[in-house]
Write a protein that holds these residues in place. Structure first.
Motif, mmCIF file in Angstrom:
data_model
loop_
_atom_site.group_PDB
_atom_site.id
_atom_site.type_symbol
_atom_site.label_atom_id
_atom_site.label_comp_id
_atom_site.label_asym_id
_atom_site.label_seq_id
_atom_site.Cartn_x
_atom_site.Cartn_y
_atom_site.Cartn_z
ATOM 1 N N ALA A 159 -9.977 -3.266 1.101
ATOM 2 C CA ALA A 159 -10.034 -4.714 0.879
ATOM 3 C C ALA A 159 -9.486 -5.045 -0.507
ATOM 4 C CB ALA A 159 -11.471 -5.203 0.998
ATOM 5 N N PRO A 160 -8.600 -6.073 -0.600
ATOM 6 C CA PRO A 160 -8.118 -6.497 -1.916
ATOM 7 C C PRO A 160 -9.272 -7.019 -2.771
ATOM 8 C CG PRO A 160 -6.817 -7.473 -0.134
ATOM 9 C CD PRO A 160 -8.013 -6.850 0.489
ATOM 10 N N ALA A 161 -9.091 -7.004 -4.093
ATOM 11 C CA ALA A 161 -10.186 -7.330 -5.024
ATOM 12 C C ALA A 161 -10.741 -8.745 -4.809
ATOM 13 C CB ALA A 161 -9.708 -7.158 -6.462
ATOM 14 N N TYR A 162 -9.866 -9.717 -4.586
ATOM 15 C CA TYR A 162 -10.345 -11.101 -4.425
ATOM 16 C C TYR A 162 -11.228 -11.214 -3.186
ATOM 17 C CZ TYR A 162 -10.372 -16.153 -3.685
ATOM 18 O OH TYR A 162 -10.770 -17.454 -3.469
ATOM 19 N N GLN A 163 -10.757 -10.620 -2.078
ATOM 20 C CA GLN A 163 -11.527 -10.661 -0.832
ATOM 21 C C GLN A 163 -12.840 -9.887 -0.983
ATOM 22 O OE1 GLN A 163 -8.225 -10.567 -0.989
ATOM 23 N NE2 GLN A 163 -7.755 -12.413 0.179
ATOM 24 N N LYS A 164 -12.790 -8.800 -1.743
ATOM 25 C CA LYS A 164 -14.006 -8.030 -2.011
ATOM 26 C C LYS A 164 -15.007 -8.898 -2.788
ATOM 27 C CE LYS A 164 -13.372 -3.486 -2.755
ATOM 28 N NZ LYS A 164 -13.297 -2.163 -3.427
ATOM 29 N N SER A 165 -14.481 -9.665 -3.747
ATOM 30 C CA SER A 165 -15.362 -10.524 -4.557
ATOM 31 C C SER A 165 -16.029 -11.588 -3.685
ATOM 32 C CB SER A 165 -14.586 -11.178 -5.710
ATOM 33 O OG SER A 165 -13.802 -12.275 -5.280
ATOM 34 N N PRO A 286 12.419 -8.263 6.882
ATOM 35 C CA PRO A 286 12.018 -6.904 7.278
ATOM 36 C C PRO A 286 10.885 -6.400 6.373
ATOM 37 C CG PRO A 286 14.404 -7.041 6.852
ATOM 38 C CD PRO A 286 13.795 -8.324 6.388
ATOM 39 N N ASN A 287 9.937 -5.701 6.970
ATOM 40 C CA ASN A 287 8.808 -5.150 6.193
ATOM 41 C C ASN A 287 9.285 -4.258 5.054
ATOM 42 O OD1 ASN A 287 7.172 -6.476 7.942
ATOM 43 N ND2 ASN A 287 6.435 -4.663 9.022
ATOM 44 N N ALA A 288 10.359 -3.499 5.281
ATOM 45 C CA ALA A 288 10.858 -2.564 4.264
ATOM 46 C C ALA A 288 11.270 -3.311 2.996
ATOM 47 C CB ALA A 288 12.050 -1.784 4.820
ATOM 48 N N LEU A 289 11.859 -4.489 3.180
ATOM 49 C CA LEU A 289 12.292 -5.312 2.046
ATOM 50 C C LEU A 289 11.090 -5.723 1.187
ATOM 51 C CD1 LEU A 289 15.021 -6.613 1.100
ATOM 52 C CD2 LEU A 289 14.280 -8.684 2.270
ATOM 53 N N LEU A 290 10.010 -6.110 1.857
ATOM 54 C CA LEU A 290 8.783 -6.515 1.147
ATOM 55 C C LEU A 290 8.191 -5.349 0.380
ATOM 56 C CD1 LEU A 290 7.366 -9.392 1.349
ATOM 57 C CD2 LEU A 290 9.023 -9.002 3.151
ATOM 58 N N ARG A 291 8.235 -4.173 0.988
ATOM 59 C CA ARG A 291 7.647 -2.992 0.327
ATOM 60 C C ARG A 291 8.410 -2.641 -0.952
ATOM 61 N NH1 ARG A 291 6.350 -1.452 5.854
ATOM 62 N NH2 ARG A 291 4.064 -1.441 5.972
ATOM 63 N N ILE A 292 9.722 -2.856 -0.932
ATOM 64 C CA ILE A 292 10.531 -2.608 -2.142
ATOM 65 C C ILE A 292 10.193 -3.665 -3.200
ATOM 66 C CG2 ILE A 292 12.885 -2.585 -3.072
ATOM 67 C CD1 ILE A 292 13.720 -1.547 -0.186
ATOM 68 N N LYS A 296 7.669 -4.357 -7.865
ATOM 69 C CA LYS A 296 7.812 -5.125 -9.106
ATOM 70 C C LYS A 296 6.947 -6.385 -9.138
ATOM 71 C CE LYS A 296 12.491 -3.698 -10.363
ATOM 72 N NZ LYS A 296 13.902 -4.088 -10.450
ATOM 73 N N ASP A 297 6.579 -6.900 -7.971
ATOM 74 C CA ASP A 297 5.901 -8.202 -7.912
ATOM 75 C C ASP A 297 4.480 -8.044 -7.373
ATOM 76 O OD1 ASP A 297 4.992 -10.764 -7.338
ATOM 77 O OD2 ASP A 297 6.972 -11.483 -6.738
ATOM 78 N N PRO A 298 3.444 -8.291 -8.236
ATOM 79 C CA PRO A 298 2.056 -8.110 -7.775
ATOM 80 C C PRO A 298 1.669 -9.053 -6.639
ATOM 81 C CG PRO A 298 2.138 -9.070 -9.998
ATOM 82 C CD PRO A 298 3.525 -8.663 -9.661
ATOM 83 N N MET A 299 2.313 -10.232 -6.580
ATOM 84 C CA MET A 299 2.003 -11.180 -5.509
ATOM 85 C C MET A 299 2.463 -10.619 -4.157
ATOM 86 S SD MET A 299 2.455 -15.199 -6.082
ATOM 87 C CE MET A 299 1.452 -16.391 -5.220
ATOM 88 N N VAL A 300 3.652 -10.004 -4.171
ATOM 89 C CA VAL A 300 4.179 -9.380 -2.940
ATOM 90 C C VAL A 300 3.349 -8.146 -2.591
ATOM 91 C CG1 VAL A 300 6.204 -8.336 -1.842
ATOM 92 C CG2 VAL A 300 6.501 -10.240 -3.433
ATOM 93 N N LYS A 301 2.935 -7.409 -3.611
ATOM 94 C CA LYS A 301 2.140 -6.200 -3.386
ATOM 95 C C LYS A 301 0.860 -6.531 -2.610
ATOM 96 C CE LYS A 301 0.054 -2.301 -5.799
ATOM 97 N NZ LYS A 301 -0.408 -1.781 -7.098
#
Length: 347
Positions: A159-165, A286-292, A296-301
């Protein structure tokens, strides 16, 4: 609901400058309640009144403000004094660049307990807690059946931190009621992604999805699935959960209906907004593009764990028990876009 029967009741709404909170205040005022709201800084009173005016309401003395911060005990006893109900809407917003997840978890949990303690001591009848779908749907194996209120996010999973909170704060609230509530009642509202009319330049992070599509900032749509709900319906559900006998000790998912993929949201904008949707890219990335990009981008991560996952949830309980009747996803999407255009917030 007659105005007169509510005029002797005070309702506290925490975090009055927030997107959901302002809509809750608006509906409480329209229903005749006296409303008190907390702000971390009283400098924002004018801004809150301006948003209410945009929503068609000039409350005058029917609305009062008190300075209080969820991270400190000061003023909470004053904030809840003489209140019949409390809508605890305020919550720390997601932090993108956090060093440790406790930066979000501890303030969320401590804030909830502060409000509940003060409410219990002041003899408040019921608190409605704004939780989130994030307290339900994370950390589980993929499923096709819609999520409902008996499920909790598995905080030991991914679970991501915000959702965990949000999960740990809501769990702490229920535990408090059970162990030390002393007759205080609790209901929780768990909205999916909240859209709907924006009343001013300060709005929730979910609205940025529509804004970014409209200004062409997104080269396309990540393969992400979500439920959506109109903020006016979220506020309406808070009011129903506040007074309805059947809402005591219950949590309610707020969703307009079936979850949809983001590309469907882009298509709604394209179909209905003409020239204003000229920059919307209604194509799936494509999912692969997002993973790349996530490197660099925490929002995309934060999106990567959601790629391709069904996130369907059901509001059958709220509809059945509280006679709640939400607008459609399409209405919520278009109301968001139209308000951003009208208030010239796309620049």
């Amino acid at each position: 609901m007659t105005t007169n029967s509510n005029s002797d009741k005070i309702v506290l709404v925490t975090g009055g400058a927030g997107y959901i909170a302002v809509h809750c205040i608006l509906q409480l005022l329209q229903a005749g309640y006296q409303v008190r709201t907390t702000l971390r800084s009283l400098n924002r009173q004018t801004e809150v009144r301006a948003m209410l005016k945009e929503g068609g309401c000039e409350p005058g003395e029917q609305l009062t403000f008190v300075q209080a911060d969820l991270s400190a005990d000061a003023q909470w006893n004053q904030a809840v004094s003489d209140c019949t109900y409390v809508l605890h809407v305020a919550s720390p917003t997601p932090i993108l660049h956090y060093k440790h997840e406790d930066e979000m978890i501890i303030p969320a949990r401590e804030g909830v307990l502060r409000v509940l303690r003060a409410s219990r001591d002041a003899g408040v009848k019921r608190v409605v807690l704004t939780s989130a779908i994030g307290a339900i749907v994370y950390g589980h194996p993929p499923q096709t059946a819609p999520y409902e209120e008996t499920t909790w996010t598995n905080v030991t999973g991914k679970a991501p931190a915000y959702q965990k909170s949000k999960t740990l704060a809501e769990k702490a609230a229920w535990e408090f009621i059970k162990q030390e509530g002393d007759g205080l009642e609790l209901s929780a509202v768990n909205p999916v992604t909240v859209l709907g009319p924006v009343l001013g330049p300060d709005y929730s992070h979910s609205i940025h999805l529509i804004k970014n599509l409209l200004i062409g900032q997104l080269p396309g749509c990540p393969k992400i699935n979500s439920g959506f709900v109109d903020v006016r319906d979220v506020a309406d559900l808070h009011l129903r959960a506040m007074t309805h006998p059947a809402a005591k000790s219950e949590r309610f998912i707020a969703t307009a209906g079936e979850s949809v993929w983001l590309i469907e949201i882009a298509k709604i904008l394209k179909t209905h907004l003409g020239q204003y949707a000229g920059k919307v890219k209604a194509r799936e990335l494509p999912n692969a593009l997002l993973r790349i990009a996530a490197l660099k981008d925490p929002m995309v991560k934060a999106m990567v764990p959601l790629l391709g996952r069904m996130m369907n949830a059901t509001s059958a309980k709220a509809i059945r028990l509280l006679d709640w009747s939400p607008r459609s996803t399409q209405e919520a999407v278009l109301a968001t876009a139209e308000s951003l255009i009208r208030l010239q917030l796309l620049d």
